[in-house]
Design an enzyme around this catalytic site. Structure first.
Site, mmCIF file in Angstrom:
data_model
loop_
_atom_site.group_PDB
_atom_site.id
_atom_site.type_symbol
_atom_site.label_atom_id
_atom_site.label_comp_id
_atom_site.label_asym_id
_atom_site.label_seq_id
_atom_site.Cartn_x
_atom_site.Cartn_y
_atom_site.Cartn_z
ATOM 1 N N CYS A 73 -4.167 3.830 -1.579
ATOM 2 C CA CYS A 73 -4.257 2.495 -2.172
ATOM 3 C C CYS A 73 -5.691 2.087 -2.456
ATOM 4 O O CYS A 73 -5.931 1.192 -3.269
ATOM 5 C CB CYS A 73 -3.595 1.459 -1.272
ATOM 6 S SG CYS A 73 -4.368 1.264 0.340
ATOM 7 N N ASN A 74 -6.666 2.720 -1.804
ATOM 8 C CA ASN A 74 -8.051 2.316 -2.053
ATOM 9 C C ASN A 74 -9.001 3.479 -2.307
ATOM 10 O O ASN A 74 -10.208 3.332 -2.164
ATOM 11 C CB ASN A 74 -8.594 1.444 -0.906
ATOM 12 C CG ASN A 74 -8.399 2.080 0.444
ATOM 13 O OD1 ASN A 74 -8.401 3.301 0.569
ATOM 14 N ND2 ASN A 74 -8.228 1.258 1.467
ATOM 15 N N ARG A 75 -8.462 4.650 -2.692
ATOM 16 C CA ARG A 75 -9.324 5.753 -3.101
ATOM 17 C C ARG A 75 -8.552 6.770 -3.937
ATOM 18 O O ARG A 75 -7.351 6.990 -3.734
ATOM 19 C CB ARG A 75 -9.983 6.440 -1.904
ATOM 20 C CG ARG A 75 -9.073 7.344 -1.081
ATOM 21 C CD ARG A 75 -9.859 8.087 0.000
ATOM 22 N NE ARG A 75 -10.415 7.152 0.972
ATOM 23 C CZ ARG A 75 -11.711 6.958 1.160
ATOM 24 N NH1 ARG A 75 -12.593 7.645 0.460
ATOM 25 N NH2 ARG A 75 -12.143 6.091 2.047
ATOM 26 N N GLN A 113 -4.336 6.203 9.789
ATOM 27 C CA GLN A 113 -3.349 6.505 8.759
ATOM 28 C C GLN A 113 -3.865 7.524 7.751
ATOM 29 O O GLN A 113 -3.099 8.276 7.145
ATOM 30 C CB GLN A 113 -2.941 5.224 8.045
ATOM 31 C CG GLN A 113 -1.743 5.402 7.118
ATOM 32 C CD GLN A 113 -1.345 4.104 6.436
ATOM 33 O OE1 GLN A 113 -2.018 3.089 6.583
ATOM 34 N NE2 GLN A 113 -0.265 4.121 5.691
ATOM 35 N N ALA A 145 9.713 0.451 0.444
ATOM 36 C CA ALA A 145 10.209 1.212 1.593
ATOM 37 C C ALA A 145 9.494 2.548 1.721
ATOM 38 O O ALA A 145 10.023 3.484 2.316
ATOM 39 C CB ALA A 145 11.724 1.437 1.485
#
Length: 447
Positions: A50-52, A116, A190
């Site tokens: 989401c950020n790379r 994560q 999900a």
């Protein structure tokens, strides 16, 4: 392996650019195949979170590799190359290894120390393996990165320096909208992040949880895991009207456009009346929640951009320094091992040549002294081999030690020149053609 990393992240690009560059659907797979099919690339892997967005590649030419990978990132992301270039970073060889190990340890994450990323790295490697774009080099590199990440988490308190993005996001929600425990919540999506969010909500004391997803079966599986006494599914089309009945919404889908509109949030706020604001935690990239929600009274929107600003203001943990030292040590050890491995084919080829020379001379001895008895021949054979082994022992041991140091490849070249080793023999040991490049993937990325 000459490792090249070309990418962009929350550290180099604003959320707006990351949002437009986000790779969804089948785009990551196509990008991976196209990268592996370029003339300069032998292996490729894609880390897409989401950020790379980062492309890892084994290349034979640095400048051509940077140009080709940058062009592919622009093409598949849809962001103009000129604009994208200003946000890209490039790392090569040891610096690229250092970057990957830092990423694996959570040092480069929006929330420092979050674990994560290890799962995301594991998924990136598995994807490259499934698509046949990763070979031995990237497999060894990513496996070592995973080991380094695990070491950092087991030997230090880096976990205390940060939490998962979900946990940190919920902490920011609690600051503006009160404790999470007892809230009525809705999770939209999900996937892995949404599932983590749902599980975190249950652990935090949420006992009334709705799960909505484009594929109902995935939402049903998640509810089954969480327990029907706590969670239940919701039709995705009913999300707008459900907003008035919950206190907290977490959204993380792979949708290309807005999932939760500002007018729907405004209507929900009006129906809710006063009290604590309707909290929305948007963890998606591209963003799921309309940015106009920031301007609504009675609503609190926490998204990746606000999380980035919030975490930048938090004090760093002392364990970060310890993890930084671990990364530096591991990069040095990995580089030494790689350099030593590069000279191994030369050493093996040298010993093979020596063995051939011994065999030829013993054959000549047999032809000149056919009546030599077996005992004498065995003694001569052992003596000749012992002499050759002793002559080769010191230089081969020393060249392996020297090869582990920076610039060690020159010692392998010197050894090949001094002993006039056949390049084909050296490359036959390493499994690559005489040209030195690994076999290229086909246009489909297979090897």
């Amino acid at each position: 392996m000459s490792l090249l990393v070309v990418g962009l992240s929350h550290r180099t690009a604003p959320v707006g650019v990351l949002e437009r560059a986000a790779l969804t659907g089948e785009v990551p797979t196509r990008l991976l195949h196209d990268a592996a099919a370029t003339a300069t690339v032998a292996e490729a892997a894609l880390l897409n979170t989401c950020n790379r967005i980062e492309l890892y590649a084994d290349v034979d030419k640095f400048h051509a590799g940077v140009a080709e990978l940058s062009l592919l990132l622009a093409h598949h992301s849809g962001v103009d190359l000129e604009e994208l270039t200003s946000h890209l970073y490039v790392h090569y060889e040891d610096r690229a290894v250092h970057h990957l190990f830092s990423v694996a340890c959570g040092l480069d994450s929006m929330v420092v120390g979050e674990g994560q990323i290890l799962g995301q790295l594991r998924d990136a490697l598995a994807k490259a393996q499934d698509e046949h774009t990763a070979g031995r080099g990237l497999n060894e590199l990513f496996q070592q990165a995973l080991r380094v990440g695990k070491r950092a988490h087991s030997e230090t308190g880096i976990d205390k320096a940060g939490q998962s993005l979900v946990t940190f996001g919920l902490e920011q929600v609690a600051v503006g909208a009160g404790e999470i425990a007892g809230k009525r919540a809705l999770v939209v999506g999900a996937g892995s992040m949404s599932s983590l969010a749902a599980a975190t909500l249950v652990r935090s004391g949420v006992t009334d949880l709705l799960v909505a997803n484009r594929t109902p079966a995935r939402a049903e599986r998640l509810v089954e895991i969480l327990g029907p006494e706590v969670a239940r599914t919701l039709d995705l089309a009913k999300v707008p009207e459900a907003l008035a009945d919950v206190d907290l919404v977490i959204s993380c889908t792979g949708a290309a456009g807005t999932v939760i509109k500002a007018e729907d949030v405004a209507a929900a706020v009006a129906l809710r009346g006063g009290g604590e604001p309707l909290a929305l935690l948007d963890l998606a990239m591209p963003r799921d929640v309309d940015q106009a929600v920031h301007e609504l009274d009675g609503a609190l929107l926490v998204d990746l951009e606000s999380l980035s600003h919030a975490h930048a203001a938090t004090p760093g943990a002392g364990d970060v320094d310890q993890v930084t030292r671990i990364v530096a040590d591991e990069v040095t050890a990995f580089g030494a091992a790689q350099r030593a491995a590069r000279i191994a084919p030369t050493v093996v080829a040298l010993r093979s040549m020596a063995s051939d020379v011994v065999a030829a001379e013993l054959g000549r001895l047999d032809s000149r002294l056919p009546d030599l008895d077996e005992r004498s021949r065995a003694e001569i054979t052992q003596t000749v081999r012992r002499v050759v082994d002793k002559l080769l022992h010191a230089p081969t041991v020393r060249v392996k030690q020297l090869a582990a140091e920076p610039g060690g490849a020159s010692y392998a070249e010197a050894l090949r020149e001094l002993f006039d080793l056949d390049p084909a023999a050296v490359h036959a040991v390493s499994g690559t053609p005489v040209g030195g490049a690994a076999p290229q993937p086909s246009a489909g990325g297979t090897r």
